[in-house]
Scaffold this motif. Structure first.
Motif, short mmCIF file in Angstrom:
data_model
loop_
_atom_site.label_atom_id
_atom_site.label_comp_id
_atom_site.label_asym_id
_atom_site.label_seq_id
_atom_site.Cartn_x
_atom_site.Cartn_y
_atom_site.Cartn_z
N ALA A 72 0.82 -1.21 0.00
CA ALA A 72 0.00 0.00 0.00
C ALA A 72 0.86 1.26 0.00
O ALA A 72 0.54 2.25 -0.68
N VAL A 73 1.95 1.25 0.76
CA VAL A 73 2.85 2.41 0.79
C VAL A 73 3.50 2.60 -0.58
O VAL A 73 3.61 3.72 -1.08
N GLU A 74 3.95 1.50 -1.20
CA GLU A 74 4.58 1.62 -2.52
C GLU A 74 3.61 2.20 -3.55
O GLU A 74 3.97 3.08 -4.33
N ASP A 75 2.36 1.72 -3.54
CA ASP A 75 1.37 2.22 -4.49
C ASP A 75 1.09 3.70 -4.27
O ASP A 75 1.03 4.49 -5.22
N ALA A 76 0.91 4.09 -2.99
CA ALA A 76 0.59 5.48 -2.68
C ALA A 76 1.76 6.40 -3.00
O ALA A 76 1.56 7.52 -3.50
N GLU A 105 -1.67 9.85 15.16
CA GLU A 105 -2.31 10.91 14.36
C GLU A 105 -3.12 10.37 13.19
O GLU A 105 -3.03 10.87 12.07
N GLY A 106 -3.91 9.34 13.47
CA GLY A 106 -4.84 8.84 12.46
C GLY A 106 -4.26 7.90 11.44
O GLY A 106 -4.96 7.43 10.55
N VAL A 107 -2.95 7.60 11.52
CA VAL A 107 -2.34 6.71 10.54
C VAL A 107 -2.30 5.29 11.12
O VAL A 107 -1.24 4.74 11.40
N PHE A 108 -3.48 4.75 11.33
CA PHE A 108 -3.60 3.37 11.81
C PHE A 108 -5.04 2.92 11.59
O PHE A 108 -5.95 3.74 11.43
N GLU A 112 -6.12 2.66 1.97
CA GLU A 112 -6.32 3.94 2.64
C GLU A 112 -5.22 4.20 3.67
O GLU A 112 -4.75 5.33 3.84
N LEU A 113 -4.81 3.14 4.36
CA LEU A 113 -3.73 3.28 5.33
C LEU A 113 -2.45 3.74 4.64
O LEU A 113 -1.75 4.64 5.13
N GLY A 114 -2.12 3.14 3.50
CA GLY A 114 -0.93 3.53 2.76
C GLY A 114 -1.03 4.96 2.26
O GLY A 114 -0.06 5.73 2.32
N ARG A 115 -2.21 5.36 1.77
CA ARG A 115 -2.40 6.73 1.28
C ARG A 115 -2.16 7.75 2.38
O ARG A 115 -1.47 8.75 2.20
N ARG A 116 -2.73 7.48 3.56
CA ARG A 116 -2.56 8.41 4.68
C ARG A 116 -1.11 8.48 5.13
O ARG A 116 -0.58 9.55 5.43
N CYS A 117 -0.48 7.32 5.18
CA CYS A 117 0.91 7.26 5.64
C CYS A 117 1.81 8.10 4.74
O CYS A 117 2.60 8.92 5.21
#
Length: 332
Positions: A87-91, A161-164, A298-303
């Motif tokens: 998810a992090v890589e995609d975002a 801060e909401g990243v979870f 969504e988690l990756g996008r926020r991170c």
């Protein structure tokens, strides 16, 4: 003329677009002075030539790598951590950043530090720490990070801060689902206590059971595997008074289904089973598994959004955590 076998460079793009090499560089660096029609012509030339910017060369001219590092623990092959990395890589790709991943050889501070050193050597501009285990989080607190960082897999501390994903809420959704179907003696097959998510899921289960005045049973800790779920599940299904099991992840739940079949207990006839994660195989268990889905995209996008804001001199916090979703199937 382009040399045979050599990838097209800035010179070839400039020639194809009818502009100077400096103009191509300005387009690559998103310079505000470039007119829209010129930018469009250069981008069209890049597409036609299949041009790929040289990240190292760009770093020399901009002093920026536009690269995010991911520090992953040795447990990153499990579904949750692996999905988080994807998810992090995609975002990151969506916002123009590359990602380099360093896997720590163990959870010891020395190996975590070595993984961080590897990321520093890649000139990363920020780091995402995928730290599901408490001892990783404790070790990271004593390691010097010289770039902005965001930690994934928190369980709801103010610093997150909401990243979870709201693990507590997910556990309460799963438990309430079983209570609403009339179950009053429900067991929770616990995950490893060193994992913040496992602790949060246990706490959510107990809170919902207490609120309902129902009889809660908490097993000894499993290790996230189906084998562990089958072993501990055999102990739970041997107690006929337990009519439902909420397992801390889907692999543990798979083990419970196996133990129930061996013990002659029908699912969901006389035992309901619920998991957590919604792994791709969950819909194909026998019976298909009711579970709690984590929205990793969504988690990756926020991170990445939060990390990029920190890198670029801003700040970004999310008021609410990522909401989990209950997926009801035949096992309950």
């Amino acid at each position: 003329m382009q040399a045979e076998g050599r990838a097209p460079g800035v010179r070839e793009v400039a020639a194809a677009a009818g502009v100077s090499r400096q103009t191509v560089s300005r387009v690559l660096n998103d310079h505000a002075s470039i007119r829209p029609e010129t930018r469009a012509r250069v981008l069209a030339a890049m597409e036609e030539l299949d041009f790929r910017p040289n990240r190292a060369a760009r770093m020399l001219t901009t002093a920026r790598s536009r690269t995010i590092g991911v520090l992953a623990s040795s447990a990153s092959s499990l579904f949750g951590p692996a999905s988080s990395i994807d998810a992090v890589e995609d975002a990151a790709r969506e916002v123009g950043y590359a990602v380099t991943v360093a896997h720590a050889a163990s959870l010891e501070p020395f190996d975590l530090g070595a993984a961080l050193d590897h990321l520093r050597a890649q000139a990363v501009e920020g780091v995402v720490v995928i730290a599901p285990q408490q001892r990783v989080q404790d070790a990271m607190a004593h390691l010097a990070l010289t770039v902005p960082s965001v930690t994934l897999h928190g369980a709801g501390d103010a610093a997150d801060e909401g990243v979870f994903v709201d693990q507590l809420r997910g556990a309460r959704l799963a438990t309430r689902h079983l209570l609403e179907r009339g179950h009053r003696r429900i067991a929770h097959l616990a995950g490893p206590g060193d994992w913040s998510e496992a602790r949060a899921r246990r706490e959510g289960f107990l809170a919902e059971m207490e609120a309902a005045g129902a009889d809660a049973v908490v097993s000894r800790e499993g290790d996230w595997t189906a084998a562990s779920g089958a072993e501990i599940g055999a102990e739970l299904v041997a107690d006929a008074s337990i009519t439902a099991v909420f397992a801390s992840n889907d692999q543990l739940a798979l083990g419970v289904l196996h133990a129930a079949r061996l013990a002659g207990r029908d699912v969901p006839g006389d035992l309901a089973v619920v998991g957590f994660d919604d792994i791709p195989e969950a819909a194909f268990f026998a019976p298909p598994l009711t579970t709690v889905r984590q929205e990793f995209a969504e988690l990756g996008r926020r991170c990445v959004a939060r990390l990029v804001a920190l890198i670029e001199g801003g700040d970004l916090a999310f008021e609410e955590p990522v909401a989990p979703v209950l997926v009801v199937r035949e096992s309950s």
